[in-house]
Scaffold this motif. Structure first.
Motif, PDB file in Angstrom:
ATOM      1  N   UNK A  23       0.782  -1.172  -0.022  1.00  0.00           N
ATOM      2  CA  UNK A  23       0.002   0.052  -0.067  1.00  0.00           C
ATOM      3  C   UNK A  23       0.799   1.249  -0.011  1.00  0.00           C
ATOM      4  N   UNK A  24       2.026   1.398   0.731  1.00  0.00           N
ATOM      5  CA  UNK A  24       2.637   2.386   0.958  1.00  0.00           C
ATOM      6  C   UNK A  24       3.502   2.644  -0.430  1.00  0.00           C
ATOM      7  N   UNK A  25       4.158   1.736  -0.958  1.00  0.00           N
ATOM      8  CA  UNK A  25       5.355   1.837  -2.035  1.00  0.00           C
ATOM      9  C   UNK A  25       4.668   1.827  -3.325  1.00  0.00           C
ATOM     10  N   UNK A  26       3.348   1.291  -3.305  1.00  0.00           N
ATOM     11  CA  UNK A  26       2.964   1.286  -4.569  1.00  0.00           C
ATOM     12  C   UNK A  26       1.297   1.794  -4.786  1.00  0.00           C
ATOM     13  N   UNK A  27       0.589   1.227  -4.031  1.00  0.00           N
ATOM     14  CA  UNK A  27      -0.839   1.644  -4.163  1.00  0.00           C
ATOM     15  C   UNK A  27      -1.122   3.212  -4.198  1.00  0.00           C
ATOM     16  N   UNK A  28      -0.535   3.766  -3.071  1.00  0.00           N
ATOM     17  CA  UNK A  28      -0.858   5.200  -2.667  1.00  0.00           C
ATOM     18  C   UNK A  28       0.178   6.015  -3.307  1.00  0.00           C
ATOM     19  N   UNK A  29       1.166   5.597  -4.293  1.00  0.00           N
ATOM     20  CA  UNK A  29       1.973   6.385  -4.766  1.00  0.00           C
ATOM     21  C   UNK A  29       1.098   7.199  -6.248  1.00  0.00           C
ATOM     22  N   UNK A  30       1.649   8.244  -6.533  1.00  0.00           N
ATOM     23  CA  UNK A  30       0.926   8.972  -7.573  1.00  0.00           C
ATOM     24  C   UNK A  30       0.879   8.270  -8.903  1.00  0.00           C
ATOM     25  N   UNK A  31       2.296   7.731  -9.231  1.00  0.00           N
ATOM     26  CA  UNK A  31       2.531   6.793 -10.500  1.00  0.00           C
ATOM     27  C   UNK A  31       2.814   5.216 -10.023  1.00  0.00           C
ATOM     28  N   UNK A  32       1.655   5.013 -10.048  1.00  0.00           N
ATOM     29  CA  UNK A  32       1.574   3.593  -9.578  1.00  0.00           C
ATOM     30  C   UNK A  32       2.394   2.411 -10.492  1.00  0.00           C
ATOM     31  N   UNK A  33       2.564   2.764 -11.598  1.00  0.00           N
ATOM     32  CA  UNK A  33       3.311   1.862 -12.516  1.00  0.00           C
ATOM     33  C   UNK A  33       4.627   1.893 -12.426  1.00  0.00           C
ATOM     34  N   UNK A  34       5.206   2.908 -12.266  1.00  0.00           N
ATOM     35  CA  UNK A  34       6.650   3.127 -12.135  1.00  0.00           C
ATOM     36  C   UNK A  34       6.785   2.418 -10.695  1.00  0.00           C
ATOM     37  N   UNK A  35       6.009   2.742  -9.832  1.00  0.00           N
ATOM     38  CA  UNK A  35       6.432   2.230  -8.186  1.00  0.00           C
ATOM     39  C   UNK A  35       6.214   0.664  -8.166  1.00  0.00           C
ATOM     40  N   UNK A  36       5.286   0.163  -9.364  1.00  0.00           N
ATOM     41  CA  UNK A  36       5.178  -1.349  -9.433  1.00  0.00           C
ATOM     42  C   UNK A  36       6.453  -1.952 -10.276  1.00  0.00           C
ATOM     43  N   UNK A  37       6.949  -1.207 -11.194  1.00  0.00           N
ATOM     44  CA  UNK A  37       8.103  -1.643 -11.827  1.00  0.00           C
ATOM     45  C   UNK A  37       9.279  -1.898 -10.999  1.00  0.00           C
ATOM     46  N   UNK A  38       9.503  -0.975 -10.040  1.00  0.00           N
ATOM     47  CA  UNK A  38      10.431  -1.124  -9.003  1.00  0.00           C
ATOM     48  C   UNK A  38      10.421  -2.011  -7.982  1.00  0.00           C
ATOM     49  N   UNK A  39       9.021  -2.187  -7.390  1.00  0.00           N
ATOM     50  CA  UNK A  39       9.000  -3.002  -6.127  1.00  0.00           C
ATOM     51  C   UNK A  39       8.212  -4.447  -6.584  1.00  0.00           C
ATOM     52  N   UNK A  40       7.422  -4.742  -7.294  1.00  0.00           N
ATOM     53  CA  UNK A  40       6.805  -5.779  -7.935  1.00  0.00           C
ATOM     54  C   UNK A  40       7.996  -7.101  -8.074  1.00  0.00           C
ATOM     55  N   UNK A  41       8.796  -6.806  -8.940  1.00  0.00           N
ATOM     56  CA  UNK A  41      10.004  -7.660  -9.143  1.00  0.00           C
ATOM     57  C   UNK A  41      10.583  -8.202  -7.675  1.00  0.00           C
ATOM     58  N   UNK A  42      11.038  -7.391  -6.825  1.00  0.00           N
ATOM     59  CA  UNK A  42      11.519  -7.560  -5.646  1.00  0.00           C
ATOM     60  C   UNK A  42      10.564  -8.718  -4.810  1.00  0.00           C
ATOM     61  N   UNK A  43       9.122  -8.269  -4.898  1.00  0.00           N
ATOM     62  CA  UNK A  43       8.338  -8.976  -3.946  1.00  0.00           C
ATOM     63  C   UNK A  43       8.202 -10.460  -4.559  1.00  0.00           C
ATOM     64  N   UNK A  44       8.287 -10.375  -6.164  1.00  0.00           N
ATOM     65  CA  UNK A  44       8.054 -11.841  -6.508  1.00  0.00           C
ATOM     66  C   UNK A  44       9.493 -12.489  -6.400  1.00  0.00           C
ATOM     67  N   UNK A  45      10.535 -11.820  -6.352  1.00  0.00           N
ATOM     68  CA  UNK A  45      11.862 -12.593  -6.015  1.00  0.00           C
ATOM     69  C   UNK A  45      11.774 -13.244  -4.610  1.00  0.00           C
ATOM     70  N   UNK A  46      11.085 -12.392  -3.557  1.00  0.00           N
ATOM     71  CA  UNK A  46      11.106 -12.747  -2.200  1.00  0.00           C
ATOM     72  C   UNK A  46      10.244 -13.939  -2.246  1.00  0.00           C
ATOM     73  N   UNK A  47       9.039 -14.013  -2.880  1.00  0.00           N
ATOM     74  CA  UNK A  47       8.335 -15.295  -2.890  1.00  0.00           C
ATOM     75  C   UNK A  47       9.088 -16.450  -3.551  1.00  0.00           C
ATOM     76  N   UNK A  48       9.448 -16.247  -4.505  1.00  0.00           N
ATOM     77  CA  UNK A  48      10.494 -17.453  -5.140  1.00  0.00           C
ATOM     78  C   UNK A  48      11.558 -18.012  -4.215  1.00  0.00           C
ATOM     79  N   UNK A  49      12.447 -16.859  -3.705  1.00  0.00           N
ATOM     80  CA  UNK A  49      13.467 -17.494  -2.582  1.00  0.00           C
ATOM     81  C   UNK A  49      12.564 -18.291  -1.271  1.00  0.00           C
TER      82      UNK A  49
END
Length: 511
Positions: free
Chosen positions: A219-245
């Protein structure tokens, strides 16, 4: 006169035909309701026949065949109740259909059970009773039979009332009750029982806290950012990597521990390797998926759907590898004891016993699982792909944390606790977050300026103008389900124990 006389007869005929149609419809409805139980009974009969082909002519064949049918009944109930925790969040988040979830779970549950289910299992369920204290092999067989019947009946009841319960705790309660009835309270390892009781609190609390922390970050890093797509490109890969690990570590320590043996350092290296590789590929995937997406929450949900489907499959595989022992452990004990006329704490599970467990779990999921899948995925709290992703990730990480600390854990309590955590966090965040209110105030300005806003933001703006008292009244977590589930958790071990003790005494009188 003829026409006048014919009209009543015609109306009477129409009424009679309507009655026949209603009777046919009612019969069809009742028949559909009996299909699943009928197929379940057919499976129990086939399991008994399947067992007979392997044990015919051996000592205690009749007892083994009866135990095989009961073990099949237990496996059906595990599939109906426990598997919902793995795929329910993905279904509730609309990341996959109910049919797709049933197919994926059935395939991966069976694969986990047959590939990584292991050949050796502790038949006394975590060593909670002393096999020598039970007495004769005949008494031990009756105790295992009572444990199997009682735990299966309790899980069946829990499924009927719509409460996901721990099958491990059900088996533990059954073993404890039968052990006490057979050999008294001294036969039970009470410190181990206290650890299991502690998991009632530890599992859901850790699961809920971890899930809430991940949702807070999203919510803090992605959803309630003004530019959601840029925030998603930065943080979603990290979250997916954490899930994979996390899942690589989870499967290495739990799901594949019986296939390959890896040290603690090796397990950590495997997790780090999967984290690094996935991070690289996730950057490429997320960038491609995010091209052309609108700057709205609905766009973000698409980025989490594929990882959520994969996590459901991996959770199902690990569940099949670990929980098949709940269905076939007591059955394997009965088979060994009947054949060898001796009691042993650990035995080798025959392959045919594993097949019954795997097939029963998958069939129980398909026939009876949808009810609990909908409960877990839709009725406790509203889930979307991002919230469901937090639930799945929390389930894997919580098992890793608990294993490292040597704490007993329940996958059911963990997953449902994570759903509770997501829901209760949303209640708190909706009422108290200054960042959220600031974001919605900016959206309100955009709404007044541009004369339009996305449906998701419109819903949020409506909530913004709602008083805290009204938000508290709306409750994002349905309390009635929380009370039902928690009550079922607390009563599982004592209820299964009492039922098992009663069944043991009945079996003892019949001898």
């Amino acid at each position: 006169m003829t026409d006048t006389a014919a009209t009543p007869r015609k109306q009477t005929l129409d009424k009679d035909l309507d009655k026949l149609v209603h009777v046919e419809e009612a019969t069809s409805t009742v028949a559909r309701g009996l299909v699943a139980p009928g197929l379940g009974l057919l499976f129990l009969a086939l399991a008994a026949i399947f067992a007979a082909t392997y044990v015919a002519g051996e000592p205690g064949a009749i007892i083994i065949i009866a135990a095989a049918a009961i073990g099949a009944y237990m496996a059906l109930n595990i599939g109906a109740n426990d598997v919902a925790n793995n795929v329910g969040p993905a279904v509730g988040a609309k990341a996959m259909s109910l049919g797709g979830a049933l197919l994926i779970a059935a395939v991966f549950e069976s694969a986990g059970a047959l590939i990584a289910g292991g050949e050796v299992v502790g038949t006394i369920s975590k060593g909670i009773i002393d096999p020598a204290a039970v007495g004769t092999p005949e008494a031990f067989i009756r105790a295992m039979m009572a444990a199997l019947i009682s735990s299966a009946l309790w899980i069946n009841l829990a499924t009927w009332i719509g409460a996901p319960v721990s099958t491990t705790h059900s088996v533990v309660g059954g073993v404890v009750g039968a052990g006490i009835a057979a050999a008294g309270f001294a036969s039970v390892d009470w410190p181990t029982m206290m650890q299991i009781a502690a998991s009632w609190v530890v599992s859901p609390v850790i699961g809920g806290v971890v899930a809430a922390l991940f949702l807070a970050f999203i919510k803090t890093a992605i959803i309630y950012q003004d530019d959601k797509i840029s925030a998603a490109r930065r943080w979603v890969p990290l979250l997916i990597a954490v899930m994979a690990g996390a899942f690589a570590t989870y499967l290495t320590t739990k799901g594949l521990s019986r296939v390959i043996t890896i040290s603690g350092l090796g397990t950590a290296l495997v997790g780090l390797a999967f984290f690094a590789v996935t991070w690289v590929f996730a950057h490429i995937l997320v960038r491609r998926q995010s091209e052309g997406l609108e700057n709205r929450n609905q766009s973000l949900r698409r980025l989490f759907k594929l990882p959520l489907v994969i996590s459901a499959a991996l959770l199902s595989f690990a569940h099949g590898a670990n929980d098949v022992a709940n269905a076939v452990g007591p059955l394997a004990a009965i088979v060994f004891t009947a054949n060898e006329s001796t009691v042993n704490a650990t035995v080798v599970i025959p392959f045919w016993v594993m097949v019954i467990g795997a097939a029963g779990i998958s069939l129980g999921l398909v026939l009876f699982g949808p009810k609990l899948i909908r409960m877990v995925g839709e009725q406790i709290t509203k889930l979307n792909p991002m919230r469901a992703f937090c639930v799945a990730l929390s389930a894997a990480i919580t098992v890793i944390i608990a294993s490292a600390l040597g704490l007993p854990i329940s996958s059911t309590h963990t997953a449902v606790g994570a759903i509770f955590g997501v829901g209760f966090f949303r209640e708190w965040y909706t009422a108290h977050s200054k960042r959220r209110r600031a974001y919605l105030e900016r959206k309100g300005v955009e709404f007044r300026k541009n004369g339009g806003v996305s449906p998701e933001d419109e819903e949020e703006l409506e909530l913004q103008n709602t008083s805290r008292e009204e938000i508290a009244r709306r409750k994002l977590v349905r309390r009635v389900h929380v009370r039902t589930i928690v009550a079922a958790w607390v009563t599982t071990v004592p209820a299964a124990a009492l039922l098992s003790a009663g069944i043991y005494l009945v079996l003892d009188l019949m001898v």
